[in-house]
Design a protein around this motif. Structure first.
Motif, PDB file in Angstrom:
ATOM      1  N   HIS A 431       0.838  -1.196   0.000  1.00  0.00           N
ATOM      2  CA  HIS A 431       0.000   0.000   0.000  1.00  0.00           C
ATOM      3  C   HIS A 431       0.878   1.254   0.000  1.00  0.00           C
ATOM      4  N   ASN A 433       3.803   1.496  -1.156  1.00  0.00           N
ATOM      5  CA  ASN A 433       4.538   1.588  -2.423  1.00  0.00           C
ATOM      6  C   ASN A 433       3.763   2.329  -3.505  1.00  0.00           C
ATOM      7  N   ARG A 434       2.496   2.588  -3.252  1.00  0.00           N
ATOM      8  CA  ARG A 434       1.744   3.393  -4.223  1.00  0.00           C
ATOM      9  C   ARG A 434       2.425   4.759  -4.391  1.00  0.00           C
ATOM     10  N   ALA A 435       3.017   5.258  -3.306  1.00  0.00           N
ATOM     11  CA  ALA A 435       3.724   6.547  -3.401  1.00  0.00           C
ATOM     12  C   ALA A 435       4.922   6.432  -4.338  1.00  0.00           C
ATOM     13  N   ASP A 437       5.096   4.312  -6.834  1.00  0.00           N
ATOM     14  CA  ASP A 437       4.514   4.246  -8.181  1.00  0.00           C
ATOM     15  C   ASP A 437       4.214   5.641  -8.711  1.00  0.00           C
ATOM     16  N   ASP A 438       3.598   6.465  -7.866  1.00  0.00           N
ATOM     17  CA  ASP A 438       3.262   7.843  -8.285  1.00  0.00           C
ATOM     18  C   ASP A 438       4.529   8.627  -8.610  1.00  0.00           C
ATOM     19  N   TYR A 439       5.569   8.440  -7.790  1.00  0.00           N
ATOM     20  CA  TYR A 439       6.830   9.149  -7.999  1.00  0.00           C
ATOM     21  C   TYR A 439       7.446   8.755  -9.349  1.00  0.00           C
ATOM     22  N   ASN A 440       7.479   7.441  -9.619  1.00  0.00           N
ATOM     23  CA  ASN A 440       8.052   6.971 -10.875  1.00  0.00           C
ATOM     24  C   ASN A 440       7.228   7.407 -12.078  1.00  0.00           C
ATOM     25  N   LYS A 441       5.918   7.467 -11.892  1.00  0.00           N
ATOM     26  CA  LYS A 441       5.057   7.941 -12.972  1.00  0.00           C
ATOM     27  C   LYS A 441       5.363   9.395 -13.297  1.00  0.00           C
ATOM     28  N   LYS A 442       5.585  10.186 -12.255  1.00  0.00           N
ATOM     29  CA  LYS A 442       5.915  11.603 -12.467  1.00  0.00           C
ATOM     30  C   LYS A 442       7.273  11.740 -13.161  1.00  0.00           C
ATOM     31  N   GLU A 445       6.794  11.114 -16.776  1.00  0.00           N
ATOM     32  CA  GLU A 445       6.145  12.246 -17.447  1.00  0.00           C
ATOM     33  C   GLU A 445       7.116  13.411 -17.627  1.00  0.00           C
TER      34      GLU A 445
END
Length: 460
Positions: A431, A433-435, A437-442, A445
């Motif tokens: 749970h 690690n969602r942070a 995931d968001d960091y890597n997504k940013k 981008e």
């Protein structure tokens, strides 16, 4: 060689090997090919060279054919059957149902008490997977004492069980009288029931092993019904101290010689292996079988890698079974928690089956078999997505998995939440690690923007 196809096996020789060597693909070969997702020609060619078997007695009419060989997934056999102490038909039916529920690829009926014929008829009628036996057990029960058992009794029992529909026989033809002195000095001597019976018979009758001396008659019966020979390891080690000794390997060489003679008659063969073996000797044992027995499929009992855990030998043996499967064993014979202690019940059968399905699957993954890891990856994705239902569906024992998850959670809301009772909502790593995931997504981008590349993105 021109490949043909046949749907019905007829004639004096009806074995899969007979047809395979003639370039014919049988209905059974085609079924196995579809089941294993390989080409039917691969199945045919591997059977022709003796490296793959399809145990499929023409009398076993409700059989769903399956293949055993290094080219296919690692298989699991389950032993059931009555004893002289307990021999209820219904109990064996229940154990069979457990075997089939948890994925047994073959089942051996090792009954030694009660209505043995009746038990076997029931099992064959309800069993869609190949059924194996050790015919000398029933032969001995009919005469009571081994000194009254004749060579004709043993051979007649093969014919009798073949007519019933048994798909493979364990025959201890490699226990020769000249090998008996080789067990001197062992801690546990001869631990195979069939092996010890043959030894006693030879001593009391002053004759050579009748299965060895009448091998051509054995092959004639097997060719007539397509009964596969499971060449029994009557001199297998029964403890770590006895592993890999002269007796074991002398018998193995004889089994290799008998295998070549069986192949000359188009009879299918697999070789049974130990037993109890230190972990570091397991791979060597598998390679030695391949060498001495010409790559005939290897079917191992465990092996157990330690002798100190009565009551937990489904674990000690599954460790060895995983190594054996990885090294090239084609089928694993399960061991239950009751090994060395008593006749297994349904719960013991389940524990043995679960342990060995894990071992066989782990072996397939380690050997990089195509698609072997697909289920692991799918379950991992479901775990990360907190898709509990999919996790349970993909697990090897869904009922246990769901029960362990649900039992420690207070209500339905928590049972579907994105955490379990181990970590709770604040400490669940997946749970959190969602942070990440968001960091890597940013980062991804930002990396697409002009002037932002590699470390520049991280540093920004």
């Amino acid at each position: 060689m021109r490949t043909e196809w046949v749907s019905k096996r007829t004639g004096p020789v009806v074995t899969q090997m007979y047809y395979a060597r003639k370039g014919v693909i049988t209905e059974e070969m085609l079924h196995v090919a579809k089941r294993e997702k390989v080409e039917a020609e691969l199945i045919r060619s591997e059977i022709a060279r003796g490296r793959l078997i399809i145990p499929a007695n023409v009398k076993h009419t409700n059989l769903e054919p399956m293949g055993i060989g290094i080219a296919l997934s690692c298989k699991v056999n389950a032993n059931i059957g009555s004893s002289a102490v307990t021999f209820e038909v219904e109990k064996e039916r229940r154990k069979l149902a457990v075997c089939l529920k948890y994925g047994a690829d073959t089942v051996m009926d090792l009954s030694t008490g009660g209505d043995i014929d009746g038990i076997r008829r029931t099992l064959l009628a309800e069993c869609p997977v190949p059924v194996g036996t050790v015919p000398i057990y029933q032969a001995l029960t009919q005469v009571k004492n081994v000194n009254k058992l004749t060579a004709a009794d043993m051979i007649d029992m093969l014919e009798h069980q073949a007519q019933q529909g048994v798909d493979y026989f364990t025959i201890h033809a490699g226990v020769l009288v000249e090998y008996l002195p080789l067990v001197k000095g062992r801690i546990t001597g001869i631990v195979s029931r069939g092996g010890s019976i043959m030894a006693q018979w030879m001593i009391e009758n002053h004759k050579q092993n009748p299965f060895y001396t009448h091998w051509d008659k054995v092959l004639e019966i097997c060719a007539k019904y397509d009964v596969t020979i499971s060449a029994g390891d009557g001199l297998r080690p029964g403890c770590l101290a006895d592993a890999s000794d002269q007796a074991q390997f002398a018998e193995l060489k004889t089994l290799g010689d008998l295998t070549k003679r069986a192949w000359e008659k188009d009879v299918q063969v697999m070789i049974e292996g130990p037993g109890h073996v230190p972990f570091d000797q397991i791979e060597m044992n598998v390679k030695k079988e391949m060498e001495l027995c010409h790559e005939a499929p290897f079917y191992v009992l465990g092996p157990l890698v330690t002798d100190i855990a009565p009551g937990y030998d489904h674990i000690t043996s599954a460790i060895g079974a995983t190594m054996a499967g990885t090294a090239g064993a084609a089928m694993l014979c399960y061991v239950t928690p009751k090994e060395h202690l008593g006749l297994p019940d349904e719960e013991d059968v389940k524990a043995g089956m679960i342990a060995y399905k894990i071992a066989a699957h782990a072996s397939d993954v380690a050997r990089h078999r195509p698609g072997a890891r697909d289920r692991d990856d799918a379950l991992s994705r479901a775990r990360y997505a907190f898709d509990w239902k999919e996790q349970f569906r993909l697990s090897i024992d869904p009922e246990i998995a769901q029960g362990m998850h649900d039992d420690t959670l207070p209500d339905e809301y928590f049972k579907t939440a994105e955490f379990c009772s181990m970590c709770g909502p604040k400490f669940c790593s997946m749970h959190i690690n969602r942070a990440v995931d968001d960091y890597n997504k940013k980062l991804d981008e930002d990396a697409k923007k002009p002037g932002k590349r590699g470390l520049d993105v991280v540093q920004s």
